[in-house]
Design a protein around this motif. Structure first.
Motif, PDB file in Angstrom:
ATOM      1  N   VAL A   1      -0.802   3.428  -0.351  1.00  0.00           N
ATOM      2  CA  VAL A   1       0.320   2.571   0.035  1.00  0.00           C
ATOM      3  C   VAL A   1      -0.210   1.317   0.720  1.00  0.00           C
ATOM      4  N   VAL A   2       0.284   0.179   0.296  1.00  0.00           N
ATOM      5  CA  VAL A   2      -0.035  -1.107   0.923  1.00  0.00           C
ATOM      6  C   VAL A   2       1.268  -1.773   1.323  1.00  0.00           C
ATOM      7  N   VAL A   3       1.159  -2.777   2.202  1.00  0.00           N
ATOM      8  CA  VAL A   3       2.340  -3.482   2.703  1.00  0.00           C
ATOM      9  C   VAL A   3       2.184  -4.965   2.388  1.00  0.00           C
ATOM     10  N   THR A   4       3.207  -5.566   1.803  1.00  0.00           N
ATOM     11  CA  THR A   4       3.155  -6.979   1.442  1.00  0.00           C
ATOM     12  C   THR A   4       3.522  -7.857   2.628  1.00  0.00           C
ATOM     13  N   GLN A   5       3.354  -9.176   2.430  1.00  0.00           N
ATOM     14  CA  GLN A   5       3.739 -10.137   3.466  1.00  0.00           C
ATOM     15  C   GLN A   5       5.242 -10.124   3.731  1.00  0.00           C
ATOM     16  N   ASP A   6       6.007  -9.542   2.814  1.00  0.00           N
ATOM     17  CA  ASP A   6       7.455  -9.409   3.008  1.00  0.00           C
ATOM     18  C   ASP A   6       7.831  -8.038   3.547  1.00  0.00           C
TER      19      ASP A   6
ATOM     20  N   LEU B   1       4.262  -0.814  -1.226  1.00  0.00           N
ATOM     21  CA  LEU B   1       3.900  -0.688  -2.634  1.00  0.00           C
ATOM     22  C   LEU B   1       2.781   0.324  -2.787  1.00  0.00           C
ATOM     23  N   SER B   2       2.700   0.924  -3.957  1.00  0.00           N
ATOM     24  CA  SER B   2       1.541   1.747  -4.321  1.00  0.00           C
ATOM     25  C   SER B   2       0.540   0.827  -5.006  1.00  0.00           C
ATOM     26  N   PHE B   3      -0.711   0.854  -4.531  1.00  0.00           N
ATOM     27  CA  PHE B   3      -1.661  -0.177  -4.943  1.00  0.00           C
ATOM     28  C   PHE B   3      -1.849  -0.232  -6.455  1.00  0.00           C
ATOM     29  N   TYR B   4      -2.135   0.905  -7.091  1.00  0.00           N
ATOM     30  CA  TYR B   4      -2.328   0.835  -8.544  1.00  0.00           C
ATOM     31  C   TYR B   4      -0.996   0.672  -9.278  1.00  0.00           C
ATOM     32  N   ASP B   5      -0.050   1.548  -9.012  1.00  0.00           N
ATOM     33  CA  ASP B   5       1.198   1.563  -9.785  1.00  0.00           C
ATOM     34  C   ASP B   5       1.982   0.256  -9.685  1.00  0.00           C
ATOM     35  N   ASP B   6       2.040  -0.331  -8.487  1.00  0.00           N
ATOM     36  CA  ASP B   6       2.898  -1.503  -8.284  1.00  0.00           C
ATOM     37  C   ASP B   6       2.162  -2.840  -8.314  1.00  0.00           C
ATOM     38  N   VAL B   7       0.867  -2.818  -8.025  1.00  0.00           N
ATOM     39  CA  VAL B   7       0.119  -4.077  -7.914  1.00  0.00           C
ATOM     40  C   VAL B   7      -0.722  -4.360  -9.155  1.00  0.00           C
ATOM     41  N   LEU B   8      -1.319  -3.325  -9.726  1.00  0.00           N
ATOM     42  CA  LEU B   8      -2.286  -3.518 -10.819  1.00  0.00           C
ATOM     43  C   LEU B   8      -1.798  -3.074 -12.194  1.00  0.00           C
ATOM     44  N   LYS B   9      -1.012  -2.053 -12.251  1.00  0.00           N
ATOM     45  CA  LYS B   9      -0.680  -1.401 -13.522  1.00  0.00           C
ATOM     46  C   LYS B   9      -0.066  -2.360 -14.539  1.00  0.00           C
ATOM     47  N   GLY B  10      -0.716  -2.442 -15.700  1.00  0.00           N
ATOM     48  CA  GLY B  10      -0.202  -3.248 -16.800  1.00  0.00           C
ATOM     49  C   GLY B  10      -0.308  -4.750 -16.602  1.00  0.00           C
ATOM     50  N   LYS B  11      -1.103  -5.196 -15.612  1.00  0.00           N
ATOM     51  CA  LYS B  11      -1.149  -6.623 -15.279  1.00  0.00           C
ATOM     52  C   LYS B  11      -2.560  -7.194 -15.381  1.00  0.00           C
ATOM     53  N   ILE B  12      -2.612  -8.521 -15.445  1.00  0.00           N
ATOM     54  CA  ILE B  12      -3.852  -9.265 -15.239  1.00  0.00           C
ATOM     55  C   ILE B  12      -3.778  -9.816 -13.824  1.00  0.00           C
ATOM     56  N   VAL B  13      -4.763  -9.479 -12.985  1.00  0.00           N
ATOM     57  CA  VAL B  13      -4.696  -9.873 -11.584  1.00  0.00           C
ATOM     58  C   VAL B  13      -5.954 -10.622 -11.157  1.00  0.00           C
TER      59      VAL B  13
ATOM     60  N   LEU C   1       0.829 -11.838  -3.911  1.00  0.00           N
ATOM     61  CA  LEU C   1       0.906 -10.789  -2.903  1.00  0.00           C
ATOM     62  C   LEU C   1      -0.228 -10.904  -1.893  1.00  0.00           C
ATOM     63  N   PHE C   2       0.120 -10.817  -0.613  1.00  0.00           N
ATOM     64  CA  PHE C   2      -0.850 -10.717   0.478  1.00  0.00           C
ATOM     65  C   PHE C   2      -0.651  -9.322   1.076  1.00  0.00           C
ATOM     66  N   LEU C   3      -1.693  -8.502   1.022  1.00  0.00           N
ATOM     67  CA  LEU C   3      -1.545  -7.079   1.311  1.00  0.00           C
ATOM     68  C   LEU C   3      -2.268  -6.635   2.578  1.00  0.00           C
ATOM     69  N   THR C   4      -1.594  -5.799   3.342  1.00  0.00           N
ATOM     70  CA  THR C   4      -2.195  -5.132   4.480  1.00  0.00           C
ATOM     71  C   THR C   4      -1.814  -3.653   4.394  1.00  0.00           C
ATOM     72  N   GLY C   5      -2.080  -2.898   5.445  1.00  0.00           N
ATOM     73  CA  GLY C   5      -1.783  -1.468   5.434  1.00  0.00           C
ATOM     74  C   GLY C   5      -2.551  -0.783   6.536  1.00  0.00           C
ATOM     75  N   THR C   6      -2.725   0.514   6.423  1.00  0.00           N
ATOM     76  CA  THR C   6      -3.514   1.217   7.429  1.00  0.00           C
ATOM     77  C   THR C   6      -4.994   0.927   7.191  1.00  0.00           C
ATOM     78  N   PRO C   7      -5.800   0.944   8.252  1.00  0.00           N
ATOM     79  CA  PRO C   7      -7.240   0.715   8.064  1.00  0.00           C
ATOM     80  C   PRO C   7      -7.865   1.671   7.051  1.00  0.00           C
ATOM     81  N   ALA C   8      -7.437   2.938   7.068  1.00  0.00           N
ATOM     82  CA  ALA C   8      -8.026   3.918   6.138  1.00  0.00           C
ATOM     83  C   ALA C   8      -7.685   3.580   4.689  1.00  0.00           C
ATOM     84  N   ASP C   9      -6.432   3.222   4.437  1.00  0.00           N
ATOM     85  CA  ASP C   9      -6.023   2.892   3.065  1.00  0.00           C
ATOM     86  C   ASP C   9      -6.720   1.624   2.574  1.00  0.00           C
ATOM     87  N   LEU C  10      -6.775   0.615   3.427  1.00  0.00           N
ATOM     88  CA  LEU C  10      -7.418  -0.643   3.018  1.00  0.00           C
ATOM     89  C   LEU C  10      -8.924  -0.473   2.860  1.00  0.00           C
TER      90      LEU C  10
END
Length: 313
Positions: free
Chosen positions: A38-43, A47-59, A125-134
């Motif tokens: 789980v990551v947290v956006t600037q808003d 989000l789930s990092f793979y499913d919501d940020v990367l899946k099916g996309k060019i990043v 997207l600008f992402l933060t989260g818990t230190p362990a997740d990041l």
């Protein structure tokens, strides 16, 4: 088995490596490798990092922290230029993702302020989260620096549809980087192969649309476009930093040279000029670019020349 049969079998095996298209599932660095923490956006959206940020996309992935006063602002500013250069492709075919390496301090509010300072588009997207997740995300993406001040400055390009990764730098020609990013899409590569000049029209006018002036061959021009134009314009208004038009009539030349050469030392003096700059541009500080005296002189001369041109218009 005779030699001819062995040779044919070998050639067929080698050929299959190139003919079989890779998929995200087949890539050793695709879905099964990438974390889904789980990551947290600037808003402040979860989000789930793979499913919501990367899946099916060019990043386009970068690593930043908001208190960085060195290279992060320059990298982010250059990425902002790249986003502008990509036009409608950004947010539709290609997505920007900046990952904090200082999640304990980089709250969603701070990241939102940071994104605003660099005029980041709504899909960036600008992402933060818990230190362990990041920490896990950083590790999986190859960012394993012991100190945040020593983190990698290159960017990562990833197409989840075919599992292709590529490293790139924002400090080269942004026209070339723009084409490299677009080439991550096989459909675009196929189109470009049939239209050799595809994409070049936009690049030709990129300097003027990003606030840099058209190439005129003056000393200092290439350096200005490379390290200054991402944050400043000359006569086109404020960007991340102040408009530099008429700079030498507003500031003493020796002060300008000292500030470009060692901005931290000048800021430490806490003069009225410094306080005004920090008030007007609170989010980003000019980093030490490591320019030699001759380079500084060339850049200042270029600013003067472009100021004269702007006044003549």
């Amino acid at each position: 088995m005779n030699c001819r049969v062995i040779l044919v079998s070998t050639l067929l095996a080698i050929g299959s490596l190139y003919m079989a298209p890779a998929t995200a599932g087949e890539s050793p660095w695709g879905k099964e490798y990438l974390p889904n923490n789980v990551v947290v956006t600037q808003d402040n959206k979860l989000l789930s990092f793979y499913d919501d940020v990367l899946k099916g996309k060019i990043v386009i992935l970068s690593f930043i922290y908001t208190t960085c006063r060195d290279i992060c602002p320059v990298v982010t500013a250059r990425l902002s230029q790249l986003e502008e250069k990509l036009g409608s492709v950004a947010g539709r075919d290609v997505f920007f993702v900046s990952i904090s390496i200082d999640p304990e301090n980089d709250t969603p509010e701070k990241l939102k302020e940071y994104a605003k300072a660099f005029s980041a588009g709504p899909s960036w997207l600008f992402l933060t989260g818990t230190p362990a997740d990041l920490e896990l995300i950083r590790y999986k993406l190859g960012e394993r620096s012991d100190k945040i001040s020593q983190h990698r400055n290159e960017i990562l390009l990833y197409n989840d549809n075919n599992g292709v990764w590529e490293r790139a730098s924002v400090f080269g020609d942004l026209n070339i980087l723009s084409e490299t990013v677009r080439a991550m899409d096989p459909a675009w590569r196929s189109q470009a192969a049939t239209k050799p000049n595809a994409g070049l029209g936009k690049s030709a006018t990129a300097a003027s649309t990003t606030g840099a002036d058209p190439a005129i061959g003056l000393p200092g021009e290439a350096l200005f476009i490379k390290v200054c134009a991402s944050c400043h314009t000359i006569g086109h208004g404020q960007k991340v930093g102040p408009d530099l038009v008429n700079l030498t009539s507003r500031r003493d030349r020796a002060w300008i040279s000292s500030y470009i050469t060692n901005p931290n030392a000048i800021r430490a003096q806490d003069t009225p000029v410094v306080r005004e700059l920090m008030k007007n541009f609170p989010t980003v500080r000019m980093p030490n670019l490591g320019l030699a005296d001759v380079d500084v002189s060339d850049v200042v001369a270029y600013i003067e020349a472009m100021t004269y041109a702007a006044d003549a218009d």
